[in-house]
Scaffold this motif. Sequence first.
Motif, PDB file in Angstrom:
ATOM      1  N   PRO A  34     -32.676  27.521  -9.215  1.00 31.83           N
ATOM      2  CA  PRO A  34     -33.805  27.183  -8.332  1.00 31.83           C
ATOM      3  C   PRO A  34     -34.512  25.873  -8.681  1.00 31.83           C
ATOM      4  CG  PRO A  34     -33.858  29.503  -8.941  1.00 31.83           C
ATOM      5  CD  PRO A  34     -32.799  28.875  -9.778  1.00 31.83           C
ATOM      6  N   SER A  35     -34.497  25.479  -9.939  1.00 32.27           N
ATOM      7  CA  SER A  35     -35.184  24.240 -10.317  1.00 32.27           C
ATOM      8  C   SER A  35     -34.551  23.016  -9.659  1.00 32.27           C
ATOM      9  CB  SER A  35     -35.167  24.071 -11.838  1.00 32.27           C
ATOM     10  OG  SER A  35     -33.839  24.017 -12.320  1.00 32.27           O
ATOM     11  N   VAL A  36     -33.274  23.113  -9.301  1.00 38.93           N
ATOM     12  CA  VAL A  36     -32.590  21.993  -8.644  1.00 38.93           C
ATOM     13  C   VAL A  36     -33.209  21.727  -7.275  1.00 38.93           C
ATOM     14  CG1 VAL A  36     -30.377  21.197  -7.701  1.00 38.93           C
ATOM     15  CG2 VAL A  36     -30.441  22.450  -9.878  1.00 38.93           C
ATOM     16  N   ARG A  37     -33.669  22.794  -6.621  1.00 37.84           N
ATOM     17  CA  ARG A  37     -34.249  22.654  -5.275  1.00 37.84           C
ATOM     18  C   ARG A  37     -35.450  21.713  -5.286  1.00 37.84           C
ATOM     19  NH1 ARG A  37     -34.704  27.825  -4.028  1.00 37.84           N
ATOM     20  NH2 ARG A  37     -32.761  27.950  -2.846  1.00 37.84           N
ATOM     21  N   ALA A  38     -36.268  21.769  -6.334  1.00 39.33           N
ATOM     22  CA  ALA A  38     -37.452  20.911  -6.414  1.00 39.33           C
ATOM     23  C   ALA A  38     -37.071  19.436  -6.523  1.00 39.33           C
ATOM     24  CB  ALA A  38     -38.310  21.315  -7.607  1.00 39.33           C
ATOM     25  N   TYR A  39     -35.947  19.139  -7.160  1.00 35.70           N
ATOM     26  CA  TYR A  39     -35.512  17.753  -7.311  1.00 35.70           C
ATOM     27  C   TYR A  39     -34.872  17.206  -6.039  1.00 35.70           C
ATOM     28  CZ  TYR A  39     -36.422  17.993 -12.313  1.00 35.70           C
ATOM     29  OH  TYR A  39     -37.047  18.107 -13.534  1.00 35.70           O
ATOM     30  N   LEU A  40     -34.365  18.098  -5.207  1.00 35.49           N
ATOM     31  CA  LEU A  40     -33.695  17.670  -3.987  1.00 35.49           C
ATOM     32  C   LEU A  40     -34.602  17.729  -2.761  1.00 35.49           C
ATOM     33  CD1 LEU A  40     -30.186  19.364  -4.450  1.00 35.49           C
ATOM     34  CD2 LEU A  40     -30.890  17.035  -5.041  1.00 35.49           C
ATOM     35  N   SER A  41     -35.607  18.607  -2.769  1.00 39.53           N
ATOM     36  CA  SER A  41     -36.560  18.682  -1.655  1.00 39.53           C
ATOM     37  C   SER A  41     -37.458  17.447  -1.657  1.00 39.53           C
ATOM     38  CB  SER A  41     -37.408  19.946  -1.772  1.00 39.53           C
ATOM     39  OG  SER A  41     -36.606  21.098  -1.810  1.00 39.53           O
ATOM     40  N   LEU A  42     -38.108  17.195  -0.522  1.00 37.68           N
ATOM     41  CA  LEU A  42     -38.964  16.012  -0.408  1.00 37.68           C
ATOM     42  C   LEU A  42     -40.399  16.378  -0.741  1.00 37.68           C
ATOM     43  CD1 LEU A  42     -38.797  13.388   2.441  1.00 37.68           C
ATOM     44  CD2 LEU A  42     -40.998  14.221   1.620  1.00 37.68           C
ATOM     45  N   ILE A  47     -41.957  11.543  -5.195  1.00 38.59           N
ATOM     46  CA  ILE A  47     -41.426  10.265  -4.711  1.00 38.59           C
ATOM     47  C   ILE A  47     -42.294   9.104  -5.188  1.00 38.59           C
ATOM     48  CG2 ILE A  47     -41.071   8.858  -2.644  1.00 38.59           C
ATOM     49  CD1 ILE A  47     -40.095  11.386  -1.236  1.00 38.59           C
ATOM     50  N   ILE A  48     -43.606   9.252  -5.065  1.00 32.19           N
ATOM     51  CA  ILE A  48     -44.512   8.153  -5.420  1.00 32.19           C
ATOM     52  C   ILE A  48     -44.575   7.938  -6.930  1.00 32.19           C
ATOM     53  CG2 ILE A  48     -46.923   7.373  -5.387  1.00 32.19           C
ATOM     54  CD1 ILE A  48     -47.187   8.856  -2.685  1.00 32.19           C
ATOM     55  N   HIS A  49     -44.773   9.022  -7.652  1.00 28.50           N
ATOM     56  CA  HIS A  49     -44.966   8.882  -9.112  1.00 28.50           C
ATOM     57  C   HIS A  49     -43.679   9.106  -9.906  1.00 28.50           C
ATOM     58  CE1 HIS A  49     -49.272   8.559  -8.525  1.00 28.50           C
ATOM     59  NE2 HIS A  49     -49.257   9.668  -7.783  1.00 28.50           N
ATOM     60  N   GLY A  50     -42.777   9.911  -9.371  1.00 30.61           N
ATOM     61  CA  GLY A  50     -41.527  10.159 -10.081  1.00 30.61           C
ATOM     62  C   GLY A  50     -40.386   9.283  -9.617  1.00 30.61           C
ATOM     63  N   ARG A  51     -40.628   8.481  -8.572  1.00 30.36           N
ATOM     64  CA  ARG A  51     -39.630   7.566  -8.023  1.00 30.36           C
ATOM     65  C   ARG A  51     -38.327   8.288  -7.653  1.00 30.36           C
ATOM     66  NH1 ARG A  51     -40.328   2.176 -11.908  1.00 30.36           N
ATOM     67  NH2 ARG A  51     -42.562   1.883 -11.478  1.00 30.36           N
ATOM     68  N   MET A  52     -38.451   9.477  -7.128  1.00 31.29           N
ATOM     69  CA  MET A  52     -37.276  10.246  -6.711  1.00 31.29           C
ATOM     70  C   MET A  52     -36.950   9.915  -5.255  1.00 31.29           C
ATOM     71  SD  MET A  52     -37.949  13.953  -8.517  1.00 31.29           S
ATOM     72  CE  MET A  52     -38.294  14.068 -10.283  1.00 31.29           C
ATOM     73  N   TYR A  53     -36.554   8.664  -5.038  1.00 29.08           N
ATOM     74  CA  TYR A  53     -36.368   8.175  -3.677  1.00 29.08           C
ATOM     75  C   TYR A  53     -35.198   8.836  -2.958  1.00 29.08           C
ATOM     76  CZ  TYR A  53     -39.426   4.573  -5.597  1.00 29.08           C
ATOM     77  OH  TYR A  53     -40.464   3.914  -6.200  1.00 29.08           O
ATOM     78  N   TRP A  54     -34.277   9.411  -3.728  1.00 29.56           N
ATOM     79  CA  TRP A  54     -33.140  10.080  -3.099  1.00 29.56           C
ATOM     80  C   TRP A  54     -33.570  11.273  -2.249  1.00 29.56           C
ATOM     81  CZ3 TRP A  54     -33.956  10.342  -8.476  1.00 29.56           C
ATOM     82  CH2 TRP A  54     -34.399  11.608  -8.936  1.00 29.56           C
ATOM     83  N   LEU A 121     -40.668  19.576   1.392  1.00 29.19           N
ATOM     84  CA  LEU A 121     -39.932  19.610   2.657  1.00 29.19           C
ATOM     85  C   LEU A 121     -38.446  19.790   2.368  1.00 29.19           C
ATOM     86  CD1 LEU A 121     -39.884  19.148   5.774  1.00 29.19           C
ATOM     87  CD2 LEU A 121     -39.524  16.720   5.269  1.00 29.19           C
ATOM     88  N   LEU A 122     -37.829  20.725   3.060  1.00 23.64           N
ATOM     89  CA  LEU A 122     -36.397  20.929   2.869  1.00 23.64           C
ATOM     90  C   LEU A 122     -35.773  21.458   4.152  1.00 23.64           C
ATOM     91  CD1 LEU A 122     -35.872  24.146   0.679  1.00 23.64           C
ATOM     92  CD2 LEU A 122     -38.000  23.598   1.804  1.00 23.64           C
ATOM     93  N   GLY A 123     -34.506  21.127   4.341  1.00 20.27           N
ATOM     94  CA  GLY A 123     -33.786  21.618   5.507  1.00 20.27           C
ATOM     95  C   GLY A 123     -33.282  20.504   6.411  1.00 20.27           C
ATOM     96  N   ALA A 124     -32.217  20.820   7.147  1.00 17.61           N
ATOM     97  CA  ALA A 124     -31.573  19.844   8.033  1.00 17.61           C
ATOM     98  C   ALA A 124     -32.152  19.853   9.445  1.00 17.61           C
ATOM     99  CB  ALA A 124     -30.072  20.146   8.096  1.00 17.61           C
TER     100      ALA A 124
END
Length: 211
Positions: A34-42, A47-54, A121-124
């Motif tokens: 489940p922790s992977v979901r947090a890195y992949l969700s928006l 994004i702003i502080h962790g620079r997770m632009y992907w 945010l997550l989902g297609a």
Amino acid sequence: MEKHIHNTSLFSKSAALTLTAVNVILFFITEAFPSVRAYLSLNSVLIIHGRMYWQFISYMFVHGSLMHLLGNMLGLVFFGTAVERKLGTKQFLILYFSSGLASGALSFAVYAAAGMNHVFLLGASGAVYAVLLVFSVLFPRTLIYLWGLLPVPAPILVAVFALIEIFSQLFSVNSGIAHTTHLSGFAAAWLYVKIRMKKSPLALWKEAYRK
């Protein structure tokens, strides 16, 4: 001499089915970890502080529940494969990813401006809604059977979905659903049709029903 190479892999011929497979695989990965979901969700903070632009792209490939996944993947398979056959794989992928990226970017802007730091945010859905709108333009006379019983013309289905999303957004109905993302998907697809076909979806729908 002309040579014909036959590839028996269905997924190699369809980007829509390949995208579906990736979504399904990632769903089971995120269920196991489940922790992977947090890195992949928006998330605006990440994004702003962790620079997770992907996350502007990766959010489209993760889902919160099996029903969430099934709803989006049924739409992607049913509408996406038809749109891909009509437009070609390249144009289909441009539509899908540009709509998903635009939906994510607008949602990010709303979350950041409103201080919604804990929203993921997550989902297609944004990209799938875009594909649905383009499907209704390419196949305007197609009847879609809701619940397998009620026949609804594709343009009418799009209009009903859009009205539901607008109403839900304005009156905070089903606040756990990303209505902004869905409407952004429709808006991105509308722009895609205007640019590529030189007419609005509304004009193309009217033309189809005048014949």
